[in-house]
Write a protein that holds these residues in place. Sequence first.
Motif, PDB file in Angstrom:
ATOM      1  N   VAL A 297      44.789  37.517  38.697  1.00 13.75           N
ATOM      2  CA  VAL A 297      44.158  37.368  37.381  1.00 13.75           C
ATOM      3  C   VAL A 297      44.668  38.502  36.480  1.00 13.75           C
ATOM      4  O   VAL A 297      44.921  39.615  36.947  1.00 13.75           O
ATOM      5  N   ALA A 298      44.832  38.184  35.187  1.00 11.31           N
ATOM      6  CA  ALA A 298      45.355  39.195  34.260  1.00 11.31           C
ATOM      7  C   ALA A 298      44.243  40.125  33.793  1.00 11.31           C
ATOM      8  O   ALA A 298      43.087  39.723  33.680  1.00 11.31           O
ATOM      9  N   LEU A 299      44.614  41.380  33.535  1.00 11.52           N
ATOM     10  CA  LEU A 299      43.691  42.345  32.945  1.00 11.52           C
ATOM     11  C   LEU A 299      43.544  41.995  31.472  1.00 11.52           C
ATOM     12  O   LEU A 299      44.345  42.393  30.631  1.00 11.52           O
ATOM     13  N   ASP A 300      42.527  41.211  31.186  1.00 14.23           N
ATOM     14  CA  ASP A 300      42.350  40.666  29.854  1.00 14.23           C
ATOM     15  C   ASP A 300      40.921  40.151  29.770  1.00 14.23           C
ATOM     16  O   ASP A 300      40.399  39.583  30.732  1.00 14.23           O
ATOM     17  N   PHE A 301      40.263  40.390  28.630  1.00 12.71           N
ATOM     18  CA  PHE A 301      38.863  39.968  28.465  1.00 12.71           C
ATOM     19  C   PHE A 301      38.651  38.521  28.948  1.00 12.71           C
ATOM     20  O   PHE A 301      37.796  38.254  29.773  1.00 12.71           O
ATOM     21  N   ASP A 302      39.448  37.626  28.385  1.00 13.05           N
ATOM     22  CA  ASP A 302      39.192  36.209  28.620  1.00 13.05           C
ATOM     23  C   ASP A 302      39.581  35.756  30.023  1.00 13.05           C
ATOM     24  O   ASP A 302      38.880  34.954  30.639  1.00 13.05           O
ATOM     25  N   ALA A 303      40.699  36.283  30.538  1.00 13.43           N
ATOM     26  CA  ALA A 303      41.143  35.873  31.868  1.00 13.43           C
ATOM     27  C   ALA A 303      40.136  36.309  32.928  1.00 13.43           C
ATOM     28  O   ALA A 303      39.818  35.553  33.855  1.00 13.43           O
ATOM     29  N   ILE A 304      39.619  37.516  32.791  1.00 13.01           N
ATOM     30  CA  ILE A 304      38.652  38.014  33.774  1.00 13.01           C
ATOM     31  C   ILE A 304      37.331  37.253  33.646  1.00 13.01           C
ATOM     32  O   ILE A 304      36.692  36.925  34.645  1.00 13.01           O
ATOM     33  N   ALA A 305      36.957  36.915  32.421  1.00  8.74           N
ATOM     34  CA  ALA A 305      35.740  36.128  32.221  1.00  8.74           C
ATOM     35  C   ALA A 305      35.881  34.759  32.886  1.00  8.74           C
ATOM     36  O   ALA A 305      34.955  34.249  33.505  1.00  8.74           O
ATOM     37  N   LYS A 306      37.078  34.192  32.792  1.00  6.07           N
ATOM     38  CA  LYS A 306      37.320  32.882  33.386  1.00  6.07           C
ATOM     39  C   LYS A 306      37.203  32.942  34.912  1.00  6.07           C
ATOM     40  O   LYS A 306      36.778  31.990  35.566  1.00  6.07           O
ATOM     41  N   ALA A 307      37.568  34.098  35.476  1.00 10.38           N
ATOM     42  CA  ALA A 307      37.513  34.264  36.929  1.00 10.38           C
ATOM     43  C   ALA A 307      36.086  34.546  37.408  1.00 10.38           C
ATOM     44  O   ALA A 307      35.850  34.643  38.609  1.00 10.38           O
ATOM     45  N   GLY A 308      35.155  34.703  36.467  1.00 11.63           N
ATOM     46  CA  GLY A 308      33.754  34.866  36.880  1.00 11.63           C
ATOM     47  C   GLY A 308      33.235  36.285  36.808  1.00 11.63           C
ATOM     48  O   GLY A 308      32.211  36.612  37.393  1.00 11.63           O
ATOM     49  N   SER A 309      33.956  37.161  36.113  1.00 12.31           N
ATOM     50  CA  SER A 309      33.450  38.509  35.943  1.00 12.31           C
ATOM     51  C   SER A 309      33.684  38.930  34.495  1.00 12.31           C
ATOM     52  O   SER A 309      33.878  38.080  33.622  1.00 12.31           O
ATOM     53  N   MET A 310      33.702  40.235  34.237  1.00 19.25           N
ATOM     54  CA  MET A 310      33.962  40.708  32.886  1.00 19.25           C
ATOM     55  C   MET A 310      34.748  42.007  32.918  1.00 19.25           C
ATOM     56  O   MET A 310      34.578  42.811  33.834  1.00 19.25           O
ATOM     57  N   ALA A 311      35.586  42.176  31.890  1.00 20.12           N
ATOM     58  CA  ALA A 311      36.415  43.383  31.844  1.00 20.12           C
ATOM     59  C   ALA A 311      35.598  44.601  31.459  1.00 20.12           C
ATOM     60  O   ALA A 311      35.961  45.729  31.770  1.00 20.12           O
ATOM     61  N   GLY A 312      34.477  44.372  30.780  1.00 20.06           N
ATOM     62  CA  GLY A 312      33.557  45.448  30.436  1.00 20.06           C
ATOM     63  C   GLY A 312      34.243  46.666  29.862  1.00 20.06           C
ATOM     64  O   GLY A 312      35.045  46.577  28.931  1.00 20.06           O
ATOM     65  N   ALA A 313      33.941  47.806  30.442  1.00 25.54           N
ATOM     66  CA  ALA A 313      34.457  49.064  29.916  1.00 25.54           C
ATOM     67  C   ALA A 313      35.801  49.442  30.547  1.00 25.54           C
ATOM     68  O   ALA A 313      36.274  50.552  30.364  1.00 25.54           O
ATOM     69  N   GLY A 314      36.410  48.542  31.301  1.00 23.76           N
ATOM     70  CA  GLY A 314      37.734  48.828  31.859  1.00 23.76           C
ATOM     71  C   GLY A 314      37.706  49.736  33.062  1.00 23.76           C
ATOM     72  O   GLY A 314      38.501  50.668  33.169  1.00 23.76           O
ATOM     73  N   ALA A 315      36.767  49.480  33.978  1.00 15.59           N
ATOM     74  CA  ALA A 315      36.642  50.337  35.155  1.00 15.59           C
ATOM     75  C   ALA A 315      36.825  49.505  36.412  1.00 15.59           C
ATOM     76  O   ALA A 315      36.019  48.633  36.708  1.00 15.59           O
ATOM     77  N   MET A 316      37.903  49.757  37.124  1.00 17.01           N
ATOM     78  CA  MET A 316      38.208  48.996  38.330  1.00 17.01           C
ATOM     79  C   MET A 316      37.733  49.780  39.554  1.00 17.01           C
ATOM     80  O   MET A 316      38.249  50.855  39.830  1.00 17.01           O
ATOM     81  N   VAL A 317      36.739  49.243  40.246  1.00 13.19           N
ATOM     82  CA  VAL A 317      36.240  49.902  41.454  1.00 13.19           C
ATOM     83  C   VAL A 317      36.703  49.083  42.659  1.00 13.19           C
ATOM     84  O   VAL A 317      36.414  47.891  42.755  1.00 13.19           O
ATOM     85  N   VAL A 318      37.475  49.719  43.547  1.00 17.86           N
ATOM     86  CA  VAL A 318      38.108  49.003  44.648  1.00 17.86           C
ATOM     87  C   VAL A 318      37.385  49.301  45.964  1.00 17.86           C
ATOM     88  O   VAL A 318      37.063  50.456  46.262  1.00 17.86           O
ATOM     89  N   MET A 319      37.127  48.261  46.748  1.00 17.41           N
ATOM     90  CA  MET A 319      36.392  48.420  47.998  1.00 17.41           C
ATOM     91  C   MET A 319      37.210  47.879  49.161  1.00 17.41           C
ATOM     92  O   MET A 319      37.677  46.742  49.125  1.00 17.41           O
ATOM     93  N   ASP A 320      37.374  48.691  50.210  1.00 23.63           N
ATOM     94  CA  ASP A 320      38.161  48.242  51.353  1.00 23.63           C
ATOM     95  C   ASP A 320      37.282  47.542  52.381  1.00 23.63           C
ATOM     96  O   ASP A 320      36.069  47.413  52.213  1.00 23.63           O
ATOM     97  N   GLU A 321      37.917  47.104  53.483  1.00 19.00           N
ATOM     98  CA  GLU A 321      37.228  46.250  54.457  1.00 19.00           C
ATOM     99  C   GLU A 321      36.049  46.932  55.157  1.00 19.00           C
ATOM    100  O   GLU A 321      35.232  46.264  55.774  1.00 19.00           O
ATOM    101  N   THR A 322      35.965  48.264  55.087  1.00 15.11           N
ATOM    102  CA  THR A 322      34.869  48.945  55.775  1.00 15.11           C
ATOM    103  C   THR A 322      33.622  49.091  54.895  1.00 15.11           C
ATOM    104  O   THR A 322      32.621  49.656  55.316  1.00 15.11           O
ATOM    105  N   THR A 323      33.710  48.595  53.646  1.00 11.40           N
ATOM    106  CA  THR A 323      32.607  48.796  52.700  1.00 11.40           C
ATOM    107  C   THR A 323      31.403  47.917  53.022  1.00 11.40           C
ATOM    108  O   THR A 323      31.561  46.722  53.281  1.00 11.40           O
TER     109      THR A 323
END
Lengths: 428, 196
Positions: A297-323
């Motif tokens: 998915v592209a880093l873009d307001f509309d593309a992320i909204a289409k994927a079911g989330s929101m770009a919000g304030a532009g903060a990417m929090v990444v979680m690995d398999e142990t989370t």
Amino acid sequence: MGLKPILTKDFGVENLAQLSVYEHTGGYTGFKKALGMQPDALVDLVKASGLRGRGGAGFPTGNKWSFLPKGMYPRYLVCNADESEPGCFKDRYLIETSPHQVLEGVMIAAYAIGSNLAFIYIRGEYLPQYEALEGAIDEARKAGYLGKNVLGKGYDLDVILHRGAGAYICGEETALLTSLEGYRGEPRLKPPFPAIKGLYGKPTVVNNVETVSNLPHIILNGAEWFSAMGTPTGKGTRVWCISGHVNKPGNYELENGTPIRELIEVHGGGVWKNRKLKAFQPGGASMMVLLPEHLDVALDFDAIAKAGSMAGAGAMVVMDETTCMVDAARRYVKFFQHESCGKCTPCREGTFWMANIFDTFEGGTAKGTDIDLLLDVGYNIDGRSFCPLGDASTWFPRSVIKYFRDEFEQHVAEKGCPFKKVPEEAVA
Amino acid sequence: MLSKETADRIRESAARYPSKQSAILPALWAVQHEQGYVTQEAMGEIAQHLGLPASLIEATSSFYSMFLTRPEGRHEVVICVNAPCMLRGADEMTAHIERRLGVRDGQTTPDGAITWHSTIECLGGCGGAPMMQVDHRFEEDLTYEKVDAIFERLRSAPAPHEMGQPHKALAVPPVKGEKARSGAEGARPRGRKTQQ
């Protein structure tokens, strides 16, 4: 696509926070050019550029400016530097590295809307950043960029730096204005919108730090230059904060439309410790979780909204398999419980009960029916709260239940958290 | 009784805003910088300087979490335990702090040097997690050793409000070889680069 330093292009220059250095990199030429133009022409220019607000909602900046009622003065420009979204630290970076760029943006916006008094509301926790801005304002005043008859052009402008004192809700624009007026930072009913009745009841524009930092570049290079970058509905770049389980957390300015995969795998250095990606959140604490299948998915307001989330304030929090996704959601819910201002019942009580239920999952006393109870509480907060804080408190936990319901069931079955922590290893 | 300097500062800021009530937060900060915390008496004085009822000052100040209502240790240590920090070991670091200082979350060390607490409120240091703020200055990419060294320094350092210029002063002298992270220069912590 990819890295595109516009706001951050000179961030490698030493002592950029000093006026002389900032001017040497071309600083304040955008403001000088703006002062030679008619305010209305500036509003049209920013409208044509397609710039959208970078604070979270993504509202077109030029349109926001044009909503101010004609002939009503005084009017105020307020820069929102109350960055408090968990996962977000871009405004801090923009302020501490180039406070003059923020200030120049504030000046341009103030001139464009016809304001003679602007405010920068900065969160209380950002003391070093407060000092950076304070120093920049002092320097700018001495150099004649602020004060009476700015640069001899007959325009008066003063900027007041206002320090908050620990309240996430004050990032919401009406709560920010209430706080700036000296009251408890509770949100107000909209409408009337701040453009009509804002600070001290006067027409007011509230713009985010990153939004105003774009302005000097748009004025200098033109609307066409800006709108040539990005996607059809998301022009320009964004400064993305990436944190969590990646090798190189930090801020990266990317052209809008760059795939999420590139941010995580290339700039963020990939998931740490050679582990697998489990999930990520593209917009900070408020936003719904996404899965590895959404990496393209592209880093873009509309593309992320289409994927079911929101770009919000532009903060990417990444979680690995142990989370433990339940624990991650629990932290965010506790955050919203802590930050709820208490004005409306669904948010004040709802976040309290959600936090209590989440504690029973981690504590081992949750029942199977508590999963649906969480959804029920969330349903009764979302859309029924006074301001978006309450709504947003439910988005991440509900999306986690949607994608990781089995983890909740596991917590119930095993009477506690199945993700055993290994203290020594967890601290890198 | 507030110092003349603080009283002047309160009146000056009241004159700058279109409404004097806007000067409540700046006034509370000025008081906390001078005295380390905000008493009811001080709020009464603020009310007098601003010409507002004391109840208004208290109503506003009680909303905000950063104003202290009682004396605490000379230094304030706050560690973030929100999700982005949790992912990078904030819980383990919190346990270490508790072990090292020997007092619980929210308490002060017996020598009066350090009050520490964990917070769920994001401090904007996710990129350098685990992280904490020491007297509102960022300490990031924490390790057990780094935390120990910071505590060692804090034990003998004066409180920020005891140093000449309250909120300009750097509470803790910088570690040898590390540049001071004060506002105008070198404020950028390492690892926050946009591009390499």
